[in-house]
Motif scaffolding. Structure first.
Motif, PDB file in Angstrom:
ATOM      1  N   VAL A 179      -6.022 -22.190 -74.241  1.00  0.00           N
ATOM      2  CA  VAL A 179      -7.244 -22.946 -73.929  1.00  0.00           C
ATOM      3  C   VAL A 179      -7.414 -23.034 -72.415  1.00  0.00           C
ATOM      4  O   VAL A 179      -8.511 -22.798 -71.880  1.00  0.00           O
ATOM      5  CB  VAL A 179      -7.192 -24.359 -74.546  1.00  0.00           C
ATOM      6  CG1 VAL A 179      -8.315 -25.229 -73.991  1.00  0.00           C
ATOM      7  CG2 VAL A 179      -7.305 -24.278 -76.062  1.00  0.00           C
ATOM      8  N   PHE A 180      -6.344 -23.365 -71.697  1.00  0.00           N
ATOM      9  CA  PHE A 180      -6.414 -23.419 -70.233  1.00  0.00           C
ATOM     10  C   PHE A 180      -6.861 -22.068 -69.669  1.00  0.00           C
ATOM     11  O   PHE A 180      -7.714 -22.000 -68.781  1.00  0.00           O
ATOM     12  CB  PHE A 180      -5.049 -23.786 -69.645  1.00  0.00           C
ATOM     13  CG  PHE A 180      -4.689 -25.239 -69.753  1.00  0.00           C
ATOM     14  CD1 PHE A 180      -5.486 -26.141 -70.439  1.00  0.00           C
ATOM     15  CD2 PHE A 180      -3.534 -25.725 -69.161  1.00  0.00           C
ATOM     16  CE1 PHE A 180      -5.158 -27.486 -70.530  1.00  0.00           C
ATOM     17  CE2 PHE A 180      -3.183 -27.061 -69.243  1.00  0.00           C
ATOM     18  CZ  PHE A 180      -3.997 -27.942 -69.933  1.00  0.00           C
ATOM     19  N   ARG A 181      -6.271 -20.997 -70.177  1.00  0.00           N
ATOM     20  CA  ARG A 181      -6.573 -19.646 -69.671  1.00  0.00           C
ATOM     21  C   ARG A 181      -8.046 -19.310 -69.881  1.00  0.00           C
ATOM     22  O   ARG A 181      -8.717 -18.799 -68.982  1.00  0.00           O
ATOM     23  CB  ARG A 181      -5.676 -18.632 -70.381  1.00  0.00           C
ATOM     24  CG  ARG A 181      -5.817 -17.196 -69.895  1.00  0.00           C
ATOM     25  CD  ARG A 181      -4.868 -16.286 -70.637  1.00  0.00           C
ATOM     26  NE  ARG A 181      -3.474 -16.596 -70.318  1.00  0.00           N
ATOM     27  CZ  ARG A 181      -2.546 -16.921 -71.227  1.00  0.00           C
ATOM     28  NH1 ARG A 181      -2.867 -16.983 -72.514  1.00  0.00           N
ATOM     29  NH2 ARG A 181      -1.311 -17.163 -70.854  1.00  0.00           N
ATOM     30  N   ARG A 182      -8.550 -19.617 -71.048  1.00  0.00           N
ATOM     31  CA  ARG A 182      -9.931 -19.256 -71.365  1.00  0.00           C
ATOM     32  C   ARG A 182     -10.941 -20.127 -70.629  1.00  0.00           C
ATOM     33  O   ARG A 182     -11.967 -19.648 -70.154  1.00  0.00           O
ATOM     34  CB  ARG A 182     -10.136 -19.347 -72.872  1.00  0.00           C
ATOM     35  CG  ARG A 182      -9.329 -18.317 -73.658  1.00  0.00           C
ATOM     36  CD  ARG A 182      -9.478 -18.499 -75.153  1.00  0.00           C
ATOM     37  NE  ARG A 182     -10.849 -18.279 -75.591  1.00  0.00           N
ATOM     38  CZ  ARG A 182     -11.244 -18.414 -76.860  1.00  0.00           C
ATOM     39  NH1 ARG A 182     -10.383 -18.774 -77.788  1.00  0.00           N
ATOM     40  NH2 ARG A 182     -12.510 -18.199 -77.179  1.00  0.00           N
ATOM     41  N   VAL A 183     -10.624 -21.428 -70.516  1.00  0.00           N
ATOM     42  CA  VAL A 183     -11.548 -22.346 -69.845  1.00  0.00           C
ATOM     43  C   VAL A 183     -11.588 -22.091 -68.346  1.00  0.00           C
ATOM     44  O   VAL A 183     -12.655 -22.144 -67.722  1.00  0.00           O
ATOM     45  CB  VAL A 183     -11.141 -23.810 -70.137  1.00  0.00           C
ATOM     46  CG1 VAL A 183     -11.908 -24.772 -69.247  1.00  0.00           C
ATOM     47  CG2 VAL A 183     -11.403 -24.143 -71.601  1.00  0.00           C
ATOM     48  N   LEU A 184     -10.436 -21.801 -67.765  1.00  0.00           N
ATOM     49  CA  LEU A 184     -10.376 -21.548 -66.323  1.00  0.00           C
ATOM     50  C   LEU A 184     -10.804 -20.126 -65.974  1.00  0.00           C
ATOM     51  O   LEU A 184     -11.153 -19.846 -64.828  1.00  0.00           O
ATOM     52  CB  LEU A 184      -8.962 -21.816 -65.801  1.00  0.00           C
ATOM     53  CG  LEU A 184      -8.485 -23.271 -65.928  1.00  0.00           C
ATOM     54  CD1 LEU A 184      -7.018 -23.379 -65.533  1.00  0.00           C
ATOM     55  CD2 LEU A 184      -9.342 -24.200 -65.074  1.00  0.00           C
ATOM     56  N   GLY A 185     -10.751 -19.231 -66.955  1.00  0.00           N
ATOM     57  CA  GLY A 185     -11.199 -17.862 -66.721  1.00  0.00           C
ATOM     58  C   GLY A 185     -10.274 -17.071 -65.813  1.00  0.00           C
ATOM     59  O   GLY A 185     -10.712 -16.152 -65.121  1.00  0.00           O
ATOM     60  N   THR A 186      -8.989 -17.427 -65.809  1.00  0.00           N
ATOM     61  CA  THR A 186      -8.035 -16.713 -64.973  1.00  0.00           C
ATOM     62  C   THR A 186      -6.667 -16.771 -65.636  1.00  0.00           C
ATOM     63  O   THR A 186      -6.483 -17.443 -66.659  1.00  0.00           O
ATOM     64  CB  THR A 186      -7.980 -17.316 -63.555  1.00  0.00           C
ATOM     65  OG1 THR A 186      -7.206 -16.472 -62.705  1.00  0.00           O
ATOM     66  CG2 THR A 186      -7.383 -18.717 -63.576  1.00  0.00           C
ATOM     67  N   GLU A 187      -5.691 -16.071 -65.086  1.00  0.00           N
ATOM     68  CA  GLU A 187      -4.369 -16.026 -65.691  1.00  0.00           C
ATOM     69  C   GLU A 187      -3.661 -17.381 -65.549  1.00  0.00           C
ATOM     70  O   GLU A 187      -3.649 -17.985 -64.485  1.00  0.00           O
ATOM     71  CB  GLU A 187      -3.524 -14.930 -65.053  1.00  0.00           C
ATOM     72  CG  GLU A 187      -2.148 -14.748 -65.691  1.00  0.00           C
ATOM     73  CD  GLU A 187      -2.233 -14.459 -67.190  1.00  0.00           C
ATOM     74  OE1 GLU A 187      -1.363 -14.960 -67.924  1.00  0.00           O
ATOM     75  OE2 GLU A 187      -3.175 -13.757 -67.615  1.00  0.00           O
TER      76      GLU A 187
END
Length: 213
Positions: A179-187
């Protein structure tokens, strides 16, 4: 604060929980201290958002002021939500198999990602990191964020309210990271994990080119 004062306030909270709303006079009589003393304890409990006053009508005479617990005070009492959750997940495995557990967490990931994307729309990466840390902190994760010397970010969680569940079902940790990866749009890389014996959960967030979640 003395142990006696602490014990008296715990007694007040327990009485209100087990016997319902009560006036200052009734509390004083119930505990066996003066009404002046009970009012000092009441003032402290109100200040800490653990009790609040309300007025009730009586068949005769003036309305009476009584005190009752807030939702904050409710969190002081033991909870066993993790036991219920583990029992439910175990029953799901028995009925539908292990694959159903992954499907549930996949659905949770989609739902959280959609909700957070809507809430964080238009924010910069740093603003999103800050907002995520604040949201996690509000959920009891004791989270903070910081920017590192190389320009990357970290979200650090010093508590895990669902640690007992995460130790049995690591899908919970993978879901949070995704979820963090997708929401932030970065690794985003989880370098430490409380459920795996770490002293905290540490999410390292790169500042590379952002992608759609």
């Amino acid at each position: 604060m003395s142990n006696q004062e602490t014990n008296t306030r715990r007694t007040i909270i327990t009485i209100l929980r087990t016997e319902g709303p009560m006036s200052a006079g009734d509390l004083a009589e119930r505990i066996g201290i003066t009404e002046m003393a009970i009012r000092r304890h009441i003032a402290t409990l109100e200040r800490d958002d653990l009790i609040f006053p309300t007025t009730i009508r009586q068949p005769m005479g003036r309305p009476a002021k009584v005190y009752q617990l807030t939702e904050v005070a409710d969190e002081l009492f033991p909870k066993s939500y993790h036991s219920l959750m583990l029992d439910i997940l175990e029953d799901i495995v028995r009925v539908d198999g292990e694959d159903k557990i992954q499907a549930i967490f996949d659905q949770r990931e989609e739902r959280l990602t959609s909700q957070l994307n809507e809430m964080l729309e238009g924010k910069s990466l740093e603003e999103k990191v800050q907002a995520l840390a604040e949201m996690q902190n509000n959920k009891g994760y004791l989270a903070k964020w910081e920017r590192k010397d190389d320009g990357s970010y970290e979200i650090i969680e010093y508590n895990c309210p669902i640690a007992q569940v995460s130790k049995v079902y690591p899908q919970t940790c993978a879901c949070e990271t995704n979820v963090f990866r997708r929401v932030l749009g970065t690794e985003v890389d989880r370098s430490q994990c409380l459920a795996e014996g770490g002293s905290s959960c540490v999410f390292k967030i790169e500042t590379g080119e952002q992608t759609e979640g």
